[in-house]
Design a protein around this motif. Structure first.
Motif, PDB file in Angstrom:
ATOM      1  N   TYR A  68       0.819  -1.210   0.000  1.00 19.58           N
ATOM      2  CA  TYR A  68       0.000   0.000   0.000  1.00 19.58           C
ATOM      3  C   TYR A  68       0.854   1.261   0.000  1.00 19.58           C
ATOM      4  O   TYR A  68       0.474   2.277  -0.587  1.00 19.58           O
ATOM      5  CB  TYR A  68      -0.936  -0.005   1.209  1.00 19.58           C
ATOM      6  CG  TYR A  68      -1.853  -1.213   1.246  1.00 19.58           C
ATOM      7  CD1 TYR A  68      -2.351  -1.763   0.065  1.00 19.58           C
ATOM      8  CD2 TYR A  68      -2.206  -1.829   2.444  1.00 19.58           C
ATOM      9  CE1 TYR A  68      -3.179  -2.879   0.083  1.00 19.58           C
ATOM     10  CE2 TYR A  68      -3.040  -2.944   2.465  1.00 19.58           C
ATOM     11  CZ  TYR A  68      -3.513  -3.471   1.289  1.00 19.58           C
ATOM     12  OH  TYR A  68      -4.328  -4.572   1.303  1.00 19.58           O
ATOM     13  N   GLY A  69       2.011   1.199   0.634  1.00 19.05           N
ATOM     14  CA  GLY A  69       2.895   2.358   0.652  1.00 19.05           C
ATOM     15  C   GLY A  69       3.395   2.722  -0.733  1.00 19.05           C
ATOM     16  O   GLY A  69       3.637   3.900  -1.032  1.00 19.05           O
ATOM     17  N   MET A  70       3.545   1.722  -1.605  1.00 18.60           N
ATOM     18  CA  MET A  70       4.012   1.977  -2.963  1.00 18.60           C
ATOM     19  C   MET A  70       3.063   2.891  -3.722  1.00 18.60           C
ATOM     20  O   MET A  70       3.486   3.713  -4.543  1.00 18.60           O
ATOM     21  CB  MET A  70       4.165   0.654  -3.720  1.00 18.60           C
ATOM     22  CG  MET A  70       5.440  -0.114  -3.433  1.00 18.60           C
ATOM     23  SD  MET A  70       6.920   0.751  -4.035  1.00 18.60           S
ATOM     24  CE  MET A  70       6.638   0.691  -5.802  1.00 18.60           C
ATOM     25  N   LYS A  71       1.758   2.768  -3.452  1.00 21.40           N
ATOM     26  CA  LYS A  71       0.781   3.601  -4.156  1.00 21.40           C
ATOM     27  C   LYS A  71       0.960   5.071  -3.794  1.00 21.40           C
ATOM     28  O   LYS A  71       0.812   5.956  -4.642  1.00 21.40           O
ATOM     29  CB  LYS A  71      -0.633   3.137  -3.810  1.00 21.40           C
ATOM     30  CG  LYS A  71      -0.958   1.726  -4.298  1.00 21.40           C
ATOM     31  CD  LYS A  71      -2.384   1.337  -3.953  1.00 21.40           C
ATOM     32  CE  LYS A  71      -2.691  -0.073  -4.436  1.00 21.40           C
ATOM     33  NZ  LYS A  71      -4.082  -0.491  -4.107  1.00 21.40           N
ATOM     34  N   HIS A  72       1.276   5.331  -2.541  1.00 24.71           N
ATOM     35  CA  HIS A  72       1.470   6.710  -2.098  1.00 24.71           C
ATOM     36  C   HIS A  72       2.807   7.260  -2.591  1.00 24.71           C
ATOM     37  O   HIS A  72       2.906   8.437  -2.950  1.00 24.71           O
ATOM     38  CB  HIS A  72       1.381   6.770  -0.576  1.00 24.71           C
ATOM     39  CG  HIS A  72      -0.003   6.501  -0.064  1.00 24.71           C
ATOM     40  ND1 HIS A  72      -0.869   7.499   0.317  1.00 24.71           N
ATOM     41  CD2 HIS A  72      -0.679   5.331   0.108  1.00 24.71           C
ATOM     42  CE1 HIS A  72      -2.013   6.966   0.701  1.00 24.71           C
ATOM     43  NE2 HIS A  72      -1.926   5.652   0.585  1.00 24.71           N
ATOM     44  N   LEU A  73       3.821   6.406  -2.615  1.00 25.95           N
ATOM     45  CA  LEU A  73       5.104   6.824  -3.183  1.00 25.95           C
ATOM     46  C   LEU A  73       4.962   7.140  -4.667  1.00 25.95           C
ATOM     47  O   LEU A  73       5.543   8.110  -5.170  1.00 25.95           O
ATOM     48  CB  LEU A  73       6.144   5.714  -2.977  1.00 25.95           C
ATOM     49  CG  LEU A  73       6.693   5.542  -1.564  1.00 25.95           C
ATOM     50  CD1 LEU A  73       7.531   4.261  -1.482  1.00 25.95           C
ATOM     51  CD2 LEU A  73       7.536   6.743  -1.165  1.00 25.95           C
ATOM     52  N   GLU A  74       4.180   6.325  -5.358  1.00 24.18           N
ATOM     53  CA  GLU A  74       3.964   6.548  -6.793  1.00 24.18           C
ATOM     54  C   GLU A  74       3.254   7.875  -7.027  1.00 24.18           C
ATOM     55  O   GLU A  74       3.602   8.626  -7.942  1.00 24.18           O
ATOM     56  CB  GLU A  74       3.138   5.401  -7.366  1.00 24.18           C
ATOM     57  CG  GLU A  74       2.883   5.529  -8.865  1.00 24.18           C
ATOM     58  CD  GLU A  74       1.973   4.441  -9.388  1.00 24.18           C
ATOM     59  OE1 GLU A  74       1.962   4.207 -10.609  1.00 24.18           O
ATOM     60  OE2 GLU A  74       1.241   3.826  -8.583  1.00 24.18           O
ATOM     61  N   PHE A  75       2.237   8.158  -6.205  1.00 25.72           N
ATOM     62  CA  PHE A  75       1.510   9.435  -6.319  1.00 25.72           C
ATOM     63  C   PHE A  75       2.468  10.611  -6.190  1.00 25.72           C
ATOM     64  O   PHE A  75       2.427  11.567  -6.979  1.00 25.72           O
ATOM     65  CB  PHE A  75       0.430   9.502  -5.242  1.00 25.72           C
ATOM     66  CG  PHE A  75      -0.143  10.881  -5.044  1.00 25.72           C
ATOM     67  CD1 PHE A  75      -1.092  11.392  -5.922  1.00 25.72           C
ATOM     68  CD2 PHE A  75       0.264  11.679  -3.978  1.00 25.72           C
ATOM     69  CE1 PHE A  75      -1.622  12.661  -5.738  1.00 25.72           C
ATOM     70  CE2 PHE A  75      -0.264  12.948  -3.788  1.00 25.72           C
ATOM     71  CZ  PHE A  75      -1.204  13.449  -4.666  1.00 25.72           C
ATOM     72  N   ALA A  76       3.340  10.549  -5.190  1.00 19.36           N
ATOM     73  CA  ALA A  76       4.255  11.660  -4.931  1.00 19.36           C
ATOM     74  C   ALA A  76       5.309  11.795  -6.029  1.00 19.36           C
ATOM     75  O   ALA A  76       5.582  12.899  -6.504  1.00 19.36           O
ATOM     76  CB  ALA A  76       4.921  11.473  -3.572  1.00 19.36           C
ATOM     77  N   THR A  77       5.921  10.679  -6.422  1.00 18.15           N
ATOM     78  CA  THR A  77       6.998  10.740  -7.416  1.00 18.15           C
ATOM     79  C   THR A  77       6.472  11.131  -8.796  1.00 18.15           C
ATOM     80  O   THR A  77       7.175  11.789  -9.568  1.00 18.15           O
ATOM     81  CB  THR A  77       7.734   9.396  -7.508  1.00 18.15           C
ATOM     82  OG1 THR A  77       6.798   8.340  -7.736  1.00 18.15           O
ATOM     83  CG2 THR A  77       8.488   9.105  -6.220  1.00 18.15           C
TER      84      THR A  77
END
Length: 300
Positions: A68-77
């Motif tokens: 789930y953390g990957m989705k938020h990292l993807e949003f930011a990057t």
């Protein structure tokens, strides 16, 4: 009413906070606006069952956070250094490909990144320690050398990456995340002034968990053979879930004992490591973290 247990994660130019029910990320765009990404935290039954079993729950929690953390990292990057007016092109790019494949690939990348990193972090010190097997022949000596090299590798890696501008800012947001949680747990108003007075260290930090895998691994490896070498390699790989699970339990224990004067020192090694993995945030970064946290509380 009891306060919710809140965790967090620094992302590029922002902070993600989460409870058992919801996850919210706030980032600062290059036009100084704050933008949000939020999602309900999926409640997979098999994950919830695993999270009730000691040792196994640590592995389940790490797996869940990675996915789930990957989705938020993807949003930011995706939005890093991009003009907000170009956001429509980000959505068009995603619509041009199969969304199911995007989600699946994100999950796979998250899991593989964690596993590859853990394998390298576990096995490289084994090979280095084996080089000295002719000099250090005892079981204790070999395990001690292996753990020492693992600690050096960990500290050296964190120190080197912290020198890059982007990671330094990421660590500043990490510090802002901790400061906000500490302020909330003390029952103080979430103002920039109050948050900045707080410590940038926290007992439940994932940085502490990483260090505990070294310390717990040292103890666990004392009970398994180091010779022949192939057996050592196999048991190190097989014991990765055990070390992760026990380290998670130890992290939870130190958090429960942090207000006990005699026992609070158990969490000290992890707190010391956070002097490397967190940096002092500026007021604008704290402001982003506060926005993310307040949004989470309103939505949760």
């Amino acid at each position: 009413m009891d306060k919710p247990l809140v965790g967090g994660q620094a992302v590029v130019e922002g902070v993600m906070f989460q409870t058992n029910n919801r996850m919210v990320t706030a980032i600062r765009r290059n036009n100084d606006d704050i933008q949000y990404f939020e999602m309900e935290r999926p409640q997979k039954k098999w994950i919830q069952k695993l999270k009730k079993i000691p040792v196994l729950r640590g592995n389940a929690a790490i797996l869940e956070s990675s996915i789930y953390g990957m989705k938020h990292l993807e949003f930011a990057t995706d939005r890093y250094e991009r003009d907000p007016e170009d956001d429509i092109s980000i959505e068009e790019e995603k619509q041009a490909v199969n969304q199911a494949k995007v989600v699946l690939s994100t999950i796979i990348v998250g899991i593989l990144s964690f596993l590859i990193g853990k394998f390298l972090f576990t096995l490289i010190p084994v090979f280095v320690a084996e080089v000295f097997s002719g000099v250090v022949t005892s079981h204790f000596g070999q395990v001690f050398l292996e753990s020492l090299f693992k600690l050096i590798l960990l500290l050296g890696y964190i120190y080197v990456i912290s020198m890059t501008p982007m990671i330094k800012r990421l660590f500043q947001y990490h510090g802002a995340e901790h400061k906000v949680i500490n302020t909330f747990e003390e029952g103080r108003d979430l103002t920039v002034e109050n948050v900045q007075r707080q410590s940038r260290l926290h007992y439940r930090c994932g940085s502490s968990f990483i260090l505990f895998t070294v310390l717990v691994g040292f103890v666990v490896y004392m009970f398994v053979p180091v010779e022949p070498f192939y057996v050592r390699i196999l048991n190190r790989i097989a014991l990765i879930p055990v070390v992760i699970g026990l380290s998670f339990e130890f992290l939870q224990l130190t958090n429960k004992l942090r207000d006990v004067p005699v026992l609070r020192w158990l969490g000290t090694p992890g707190l010391l490591l956070q002097y490397l993995t967190t940096k002092q945030p500026d007021d604008t970064q704290v402001e982003v973290a506060i926005h993310s946290f307040n949004k989470l509380l309103r939505r949760d």
